[in-house]
Design a protein around this motif. Structure first.
Motif, PDB file in Angstrom:
ATOM      1  N   ALA A 120      -6.430 -29.941   6.463  1.00 41.65           N
ATOM      2  CA  ALA A 120      -5.942 -28.730   5.807  1.00 41.65           C
ATOM      3  C   ALA A 120      -5.427 -27.771   6.877  1.00 41.65           C
ATOM      4  O   ALA A 120      -5.924 -27.758   7.998  1.00 41.65           O
ATOM      5  CB  ALA A 120      -7.064 -28.073   5.010  1.00 41.65           C
ATOM      6  N   VAL A 121      -4.430 -27.007   6.528  1.00 42.57           N
ATOM      7  CA  VAL A 121      -3.906 -25.994   7.451  1.00 42.57           C
ATOM      8  C   VAL A 121      -4.029 -24.622   6.787  1.00 42.57           C
ATOM      9  O   VAL A 121      -3.071 -23.864   6.678  1.00 42.57           O
ATOM     10  CB  VAL A 121      -2.454 -26.311   7.898  1.00 42.57           C
ATOM     11  N   GLU A 122      -5.250 -24.339   6.368  1.00 43.86           N
ATOM     12  CA  GLU A 122      -5.527 -23.087   5.670  1.00 43.86           C
ATOM     13  C   GLU A 122      -5.657 -21.930   6.650  1.00 43.86           C
ATOM     14  O   GLU A 122      -6.236 -22.073   7.723  1.00 43.86           O
ATOM     15  CB  GLU A 122      -6.812 -23.219   4.859  1.00 43.86           C
ATOM     16  N   ASP A 123      -5.082 -20.820   6.269  1.00 39.78           N
ATOM     17  CA  ASP A 123      -5.192 -19.587   7.041  1.00 39.78           C
ATOM     18  C   ASP A 123      -4.803 -18.442   6.111  1.00 39.78           C
ATOM     19  O   ASP A 123      -3.632 -18.061   6.037  1.00 39.78           O
ATOM     20  CB  ASP A 123      -4.297 -19.628   8.277  1.00 39.78           C
ATOM     21  N   GLY A 124      -5.782 -17.944   5.370  1.00 43.28           N
ATOM     22  CA  GLY A 124      -5.546 -16.883   4.397  1.00 43.28           C
ATOM     23  C   GLY A 124      -4.857 -15.661   4.968  1.00 43.28           C
ATOM     24  O   GLY A 124      -3.887 -15.162   4.370  1.00 43.28           O
ATOM     25  N   PRO A 125      -5.322 -15.140   6.121  1.00 41.82           N
ATOM     26  CA  PRO A 125      -4.647 -13.962   6.670  1.00 41.82           C
ATOM     27  C   PRO A 125      -3.165 -14.215   6.970  1.00 41.82           C
ATOM     28  O   PRO A 125      -2.321 -13.362   6.688  1.00 41.82           O
ATOM     29  CB  PRO A 125      -5.432 -13.677   7.955  1.00 41.82           C
ATOM     30  N   LEU A 126      -2.835 -15.375   7.518  1.00 44.43           N
ATOM     31  CA  LEU A 126      -1.432 -15.690   7.794  1.00 44.43           C
ATOM     32  C   LEU A 126      -0.625 -15.826   6.512  1.00 44.43           C
ATOM     33  O   LEU A 126       0.526 -15.404   6.446  1.00 44.43           O
ATOM     34  CB  LEU A 126      -1.314 -17.008   8.562  1.00 44.43           C
ATOM     35  N   LEU A 127      -1.240 -16.422   5.517  1.00 45.85           N
ATOM     36  CA  LEU A 127      -0.571 -16.639   4.233  1.00 45.85           C
ATOM     37  C   LEU A 127      -0.147 -15.315   3.606  1.00 45.85           C
ATOM     38  O   LEU A 127       0.882 -15.238   2.938  1.00 45.85           O
ATOM     39  CB  LEU A 127      -1.505 -17.396   3.289  1.00 45.85           C
ATOM     40  N   ASN A 128      -0.914 -14.258   3.862  1.00 46.87           N
ATOM     41  CA  ASN A 128      -0.650 -12.955   3.257  1.00 46.87           C
ATOM     42  C   ASN A 128       0.211 -12.028   4.104  1.00 46.87           C
ATOM     43  O   ASN A 128       0.562 -10.945   3.651  1.00 46.87           O
ATOM     44  CB  ASN A 128      -1.973 -12.280   2.910  1.00 46.87           C
ATOM     45  N   LEU A 129       0.548 -12.453   5.318  1.00 46.12           N
ATOM     46  CA  LEU A 129       1.419 -11.635   6.162  1.00 46.12           C
ATOM     47  C   LEU A 129       2.868 -11.724   5.702  1.00 46.12           C
ATOM     48  O   LEU A 129       3.279 -12.711   5.090  1.00 46.12           O
ATOM     49  CB  LEU A 129       1.361 -12.125   7.618  1.00 46.12           C
ATOM     50  N   ALA A 130       3.645 -10.718   6.034  1.00 41.82           N
ATOM     51  CA  ALA A 130       5.091 -10.785   5.831  1.00 41.82           C
ATOM     52  C   ALA A 130       5.620 -11.952   6.655  1.00 41.82           C
ATOM     53  O   ALA A 130       5.072 -12.279   7.714  1.00 41.82           O
ATOM     54  CB  ALA A 130       5.743  -9.478   6.274  1.00 41.82           C
TER      55      ALA A 130
END
Length: 162
Positions: free
Chosen positions: A61-71
């Motif tokens: 998995a390449v999960e990264d919630g903070p990155l996903l929510n960045l512009a």
């Protein structure tokens, strides 16, 4: 050969026999990202396709919630800093876990990153350090990996110099 949906994400590749040798199958390779074609006419298809099969996201998995929510520009900048840290940074290693560009595309400066989280996935594209080129497309979770598996299944076995 085309695998995937060009309106979201697809891989196009075609061998060119006159460019190829007995050891290397050369040709054209491109990614359609949100309807836009990013391509290389300098692809060694066997190397590119083999490299895609080895991407971190193909087995992790390449999960990264903070990155996903960045512009998208901020996420792209962060992902580039992780993958290609400056010489004067304190990074010990390059973090290629989100980088999903085929080798020939990366060699030409086309960087594509995959970020997953909260049941969704996002592809973030940019050309070198040109922040004006950055854009993103939301894809289905597992869609990128499915397209890669499909193109690998349709292609000849990778031919790598032995």
């Amino acid at each position: 050969m085309l695998s995937g949906n060009p309106d979201t994400f697809a891989i196009w590749c075609d061998p060119v026999e006159s460019w190829s040798t007995s050891k290397f199958q050369n040709g054209c390779l491109g990614f359609f990202i949100g309807g836009k074609l990013i391509c290389s006419t300098r692809s060694t298809l066997g190397v590119d396709l083999h490299g895609l099969s080895l991407l971190h996201c193909m087995s992790n998995a390449v999960e990264d919630g903070p990155l996903l929510n960045l512009a998208s520009i901020d996420a792209y900048r962060t992902l580039c800093e992780r993958a290609f840290p400056s010489i004067d940074s304190e990074a010990d290693t390059n973090d290629f876990s989100h980088l999903v560009s085929a080798e020939s595309l990366s060699d030409e400066g086309h960087y594509l990153f995959l970020v997953e989280g909260s049941g969704q996935a996002k592809l973030i594209y940019g050309f070198k350090d040109d922040l004006q080129s950055v854009y993103e497309i939301v894809v289905g979770l597992g869609e990128f990996q499915s397209v890669v598996r499909d193109v690998l299944g349709k292609s000849k076995p990778a031919q790598i110099n032995s």
